[in-house]
Design a protein around this motif. Structure first.
Motif, PDB file in Angstrom:
ATOM      1  N   CYS A   5      41.646  33.964  37.961  1.00 52.83           N
ATOM      2  CA  CYS A   5      40.558  35.797  37.790  1.00 52.83           C
ATOM      3  C   CYS A   5      40.411  37.043  38.492  1.00 52.83           C
ATOM      4  O   CYS A   5      40.819  37.028  39.933  1.00 52.83           O
ATOM      5  CB  CYS A   5      38.829  34.950  38.185  1.00 52.83           C
ATOM      6  N   PRO A   6      40.598  37.476  37.633  1.00 62.20           N
ATOM      7  CA  PRO A   6      40.855  39.316  38.511  1.00 62.20           C
ATOM      8  C   PRO A   6      39.763  40.165  39.608  1.00 62.20           C
ATOM      9  O   PRO A   6      40.141  41.105  39.709  1.00 62.20           O
ATOM     10  CB  PRO A   6      41.946  40.433  37.342  1.00 62.20           C
ATOM     11  N   PHE A   7      38.347  39.277  39.139  1.00 63.57           N
ATOM     12  CA  PHE A   7      37.122  40.378  39.540  1.00 63.57           C
ATOM     13  C   PHE A   7      36.841  38.998  40.393  1.00 63.57           C
ATOM     14  O   PHE A   7      36.287  39.351  40.794  1.00 63.57           O
ATOM     15  CB  PHE A   7      36.464  39.924  38.555  1.00 63.57           C
ATOM     16  N   MET A  13      32.557  39.152  42.747  1.00 62.70           N
ATOM     17  CA  MET A  13      31.882  38.264  42.512  1.00 62.70           C
ATOM     18  C   MET A  13      31.332  37.443  43.931  1.00 62.70           C
ATOM     19  O   MET A  13      32.146  36.992  45.137  1.00 62.70           O
ATOM     20  CB  MET A  13      33.029  36.912  42.043  1.00 62.70           C
ATOM     21  N   PRO A  18      34.426  31.582  39.785  1.00 62.53           N
ATOM     22  CA  PRO A  18      34.071  30.671  39.064  1.00 62.53           C
ATOM     23  C   PRO A  18      34.235  29.484  38.800  1.00 62.53           C
ATOM     24  O   PRO A  18      32.802  28.501  38.802  1.00 62.53           O
ATOM     25  CB  PRO A  18      34.616  30.967  37.653  1.00 62.53           C
ATOM     26  N   CYS A  20      32.012  38.866  35.267  1.00 59.94           N
ATOM     27  CA  CYS A  20      33.005  38.164  34.369  1.00 59.94           C
ATOM     28  C   CYS A  20      33.061  39.378  33.172  1.00 59.94           C
ATOM     29  O   CYS A  20      31.950  39.698  32.780  1.00 59.94           O
ATOM     30  CB  CYS A  20      32.285  36.613  33.975  1.00 59.94           C
ATOM     31  N   ALA A  21      34.785  39.882  32.903  1.00 58.64           N
ATOM     32  CA  ALA A  21      34.477  40.369  31.832  1.00 58.64           C
ATOM     33  C   ALA A  21      34.695  40.273  30.808  1.00 58.64           C
ATOM     34  O   ALA A  21      35.475  40.552  29.675  1.00 58.64           O
ATOM     35  CB  ALA A  21      35.834  41.524  32.081  1.00 58.64           C
ATOM     36  N   SER A  22      34.486  38.914  30.396  1.00 60.72           N
ATOM     37  CA  SER A  22      34.812  37.945  29.128  1.00 60.72           C
ATOM     38  C   SER A  22      36.817  38.117  29.284  1.00 60.72           C
ATOM     39  O   SER A  22      36.739  38.750  27.682  1.00 60.72           O
ATOM     40  CB  SER A  22      34.083  38.492  28.547  1.00 60.72           C
ATOM     41  N   CYS A  23      37.688  38.247  30.013  1.00 59.03           N
ATOM     42  CA  CYS A  23      38.862  38.861  29.980  1.00 59.03           C
ATOM     43  C   CYS A  23      39.518  37.055  29.491  1.00 59.03           C
ATOM     44  O   CYS A  23      40.713  37.429  28.747  1.00 59.03           O
ATOM     45  CB  CYS A  23      39.667  39.271  31.193  1.00 59.03           C
ATOM     46  N   LEU A  24      39.333  36.518  29.082  1.00 56.03           N
ATOM     47  CA  LEU A  24      39.540  34.903  28.950  1.00 56.03           C
ATOM     48  C   LEU A  24      41.223  34.521  29.682  1.00 56.03           C
ATOM     49  O   LEU A  24      41.287  33.500  29.429  1.00 56.03           O
ATOM     50  CB  LEU A  24      40.091  34.915  27.320  1.00 56.03           C
ATOM     51  N   CYS A  27      41.344  33.022  32.226  1.00 59.26           N
ATOM     52  CA  CYS A  27      40.777  31.503  32.648  1.00 59.26           C
ATOM     53  C   CYS A  27      40.447  30.600  31.755  1.00 59.26           C
ATOM     54  O   CYS A  27      40.805  29.576  31.564  1.00 59.26           O
ATOM     55  CB  CYS A  27      39.034  31.658  33.400  1.00 59.26           C
ATOM     56  N   PRO A  56      34.540  31.143  29.791  1.00 57.00           N
ATOM     57  CA  PRO A  56      34.196  32.506  29.728  1.00 57.00           C
ATOM     58  C   PRO A  56      32.461  32.161  29.082  1.00 57.00           C
ATOM     59  O   PRO A  56      31.767  33.015  29.190  1.00 57.00           O
ATOM     60  CB  PRO A  56      34.806  33.317  28.653  1.00 57.00           C
ATOM     61  N   MET A 114      29.548  30.925  31.069  1.00 54.67           N
ATOM     62  CA  MET A 114      29.836  32.655  31.755  1.00 54.67           C
ATOM     63  C   MET A 114      28.294  33.690  30.704  1.00 54.67           C
ATOM     64  O   MET A 114      27.407  33.698  31.161  1.00 54.67           O
ATOM     65  CB  MET A 114      30.244  33.824  32.342  1.00 54.67           C
TER      66      MET A 114
HETATM   67  S1  SF4 Z   1      36.628  35.178  32.113  1.00 57.35           S
HETATM   68 FE1  SF4 Z   1      37.643  34.166  33.298  1.00 57.35          FE
HETATM   69  S2  SF4 Z   1      38.906  34.907  34.781  1.00 57.35           S
HETATM   70 FE2  SF4 Z   1      37.859  36.205  33.006  1.00 57.35          FE
HETATM   71  S3  SF4 Z   1      36.357  37.509  34.648  1.00 57.35           S
HETATM   72 FE3  SF4 Z   1      35.082  36.049  33.423  1.00 57.35          FE
HETATM   73  S4  SF4 Z   1      35.973  34.471  34.839  1.00 57.35           S
HETATM   74 FE4  SF4 Z   1      37.183  35.891  35.414  1.00 57.35          FE
END
Ligand code: SF4
Ligand code: SF4
Lengths: 295, 127
Positions: free
Chosen positions: B35-37, B41, B45, B68-72, B74, B85, B88
């Motif tokens: 996870c980049p963020f 946090m 996660p 969480c940026a819903s970057c997918l 993970c 996501p 989340m």
């Molecule tokens: S989608 Fe997963 S990897 Fe991306 S920000 Fe959210 S928890 Fe982190």
């Protein structure tokens, strides 16, 4: 001229107008007319991950219905967020019968939609349909000596089911850059998220990422970064100028749409309107390419 | 540990909203590793998932789902195929459905923001 059905999405008409302008021009050069749907609505930008609320799926699905009603079995996108949202909504319709029925029953003014339209990103047109040879043939200003960092971001390759390339090691941008005569540079953050929509309420978090990604590209020798996403573009370009206010030693890297890079190589740099970019790409492009400098 | 009835409901609610089986997570931590963020946090996660498994309602106060940026990232990394996501998003929805919007449009400086940023943010952070 071959017509293909095209869904622009909101950004391509406003913030990312030069993305559309450059795409229309380079397509025309390759004998393709991006024929905009005569009616379309916002796709919602992000695919809803909430299982029990189908209302949020109606926006993207309506656009697929429009394409079907206009006689298209394929629909092309440029914005990687639209592409992702439309593809995922389409997969939902195709794969989950009970949800499809509910959605069709709710939209009772439309004919039922079963997922017949195939959604493609413009990069798929280049790679899988026209082929890189067609791109190479249109190059009049090869980008010799230009180092380009391909920034894929999230939405082109994830999730796997709808991604257009390997999520861990995508190559489509690299292949494009090579076809244009430039040099793709490997850089470690090519698929790392820019912070996306958090730019609205958590600017600091995005600035950290802007710095990591752009400095990483610079360190890998990039002259310019390419993207297919208007939100990535905002976070890497406009936010980079915000970053310079707090980190004056940051060495900026311009960020452009991949179709703008094509326009330079195809000899139509004037469509790019680079003056509107926060980090002006013209100086580095002028230095490195023959015709990149014009406007 | 206090597993009150209402807390135990959290597990079921998250499963219903996300359509995911929360117990298929075996806590390997791969989601958090990629996870980049995580720096932003307050809980990783995988820790959030563990608390949801245990029905620990305190996790609803975590800033993690809102970061969480819903970057997918993970989502492609999870060896169990869990849609983190979506989990989340379920956590956000629980608050949003109580009319607890995370973002107030009236208080934002919106003039320089492109529509794609505003629409996506409001879709994720308001009810
Ligand atoms: S989608 Fe997963 S990897 Fe991306 S920000 Fe959210 S928890 Fe982190
Ligand atoms: S990667 Fe998957 S299995 Fe591992 S901790 Fe995260 S959600 Fe659980």
């Amino acid at each position: 001229m071959r017509d293909i059905a095209y869904y622009p999405g909101c950004s391509l008409k406003e913030a990312a107008k030069s993305f559309e302008d450059s795409a229309l021009k380079v397509s025309e050069e390759m004998g393709v007319n991006l024929k905009e749907l005569s009616r379309w609505n916002c796709c919602g930008t992000v695919y809803s991950l909430t299982d029990d609320n189908l209302m949020k799926q109606l926006g993207p699905i309506r656009n697929l219905i429009r394409a079907r009603d206009e006689g298209s079995d394929e629909l092309y996108t440029l914005c990687s967020m639209c592409d992702n949202t439309l593809k995922r909504a389409n997969s939902l319709v195709r794969g989950e019968e009970d949800k499809r029925d509910k959605i069709n029953n709710f939209m009772d003014q439309e004919n039922d939609y079963e997922g017949s339209v195939e959604v493609h990103h413009y990069l798929e047109l280049l790679r899988d349909d026209l082929g890189w040879g067609e791109v190479r043939d249109r190059v009049v200003n090869p980008l010799e000596g230009l180092n380009v960092a391909p920034y894929y971001g999230c939405m082109l390759t994830r999730p796997k089911e709808i991604g257009l390339d390997d999520p861990h090691d995508p190559t489509v941008f690299d292949e494009l850059v090579e076809s244009l005569g430039g040099t793709p540079v490997d850089f470690p953050y090519e698929t790392e998220c820019c912070g996306s929509y958090n730019t609205v309420d958590n600017e600091e978090m995005v600035l950290n990422k802007t710095q990591t990604i752009t400095a990483g590209a610079k360190k890998s020798g990039a002259d310019v970064i390419i993207t297919a996403c208007p939100l990535c573009h905002f976070n890497l370009d406009s936010r980079q100028s915000d970053l310079l206010e707090v980190a004056p030693n940051h060495k900026p890297v311009p960020v452009i749409y991949f179709t703008q890079l094509m326009a330079i190589a195809f000899g139509y740099p004037e469509v790019n309107k680079f003056a509107e970019h926060a980090i002006d790409p013209r100086e580095v492009l002028e230095l490195k390419t023959k015709a990149g400098s014009e406007r | 540990m206090d597993l009150t009835n209402s807390d135990r409901d959290l597990t079921a609610e998250v499963e219903e909203l996300s359509g995911e089986n929360i117990f298929s997570c075996y806590q390997c931590g791969k989601c958090s590793a990629g996870c980049p963020f995580t720096e932003e946090m307050d809980q990783l996660p995988n820790q959030v998932l563990r608390k949801v498994q245990m029905g620990d309602g305190s996790v609803l106060d975590s800033n993690t789902p809102w970061t969480c940026a819903s970057c997918l990232s993970c989502e492609v990394d999870c060896p169990k195929g869990n849609d983190v996501p979506a989990i989340m998003e379920a956590m956000r929805e629980i608050s949003l459905r109580k009319n607890l919007d995370r973002v107030d449009l009236n208080e934002l400086e919106t003039k320089d923001l492109p529509e794609i940023a505003l629409v996506s943010n409001l879709r994720k952070k308001t009810g």
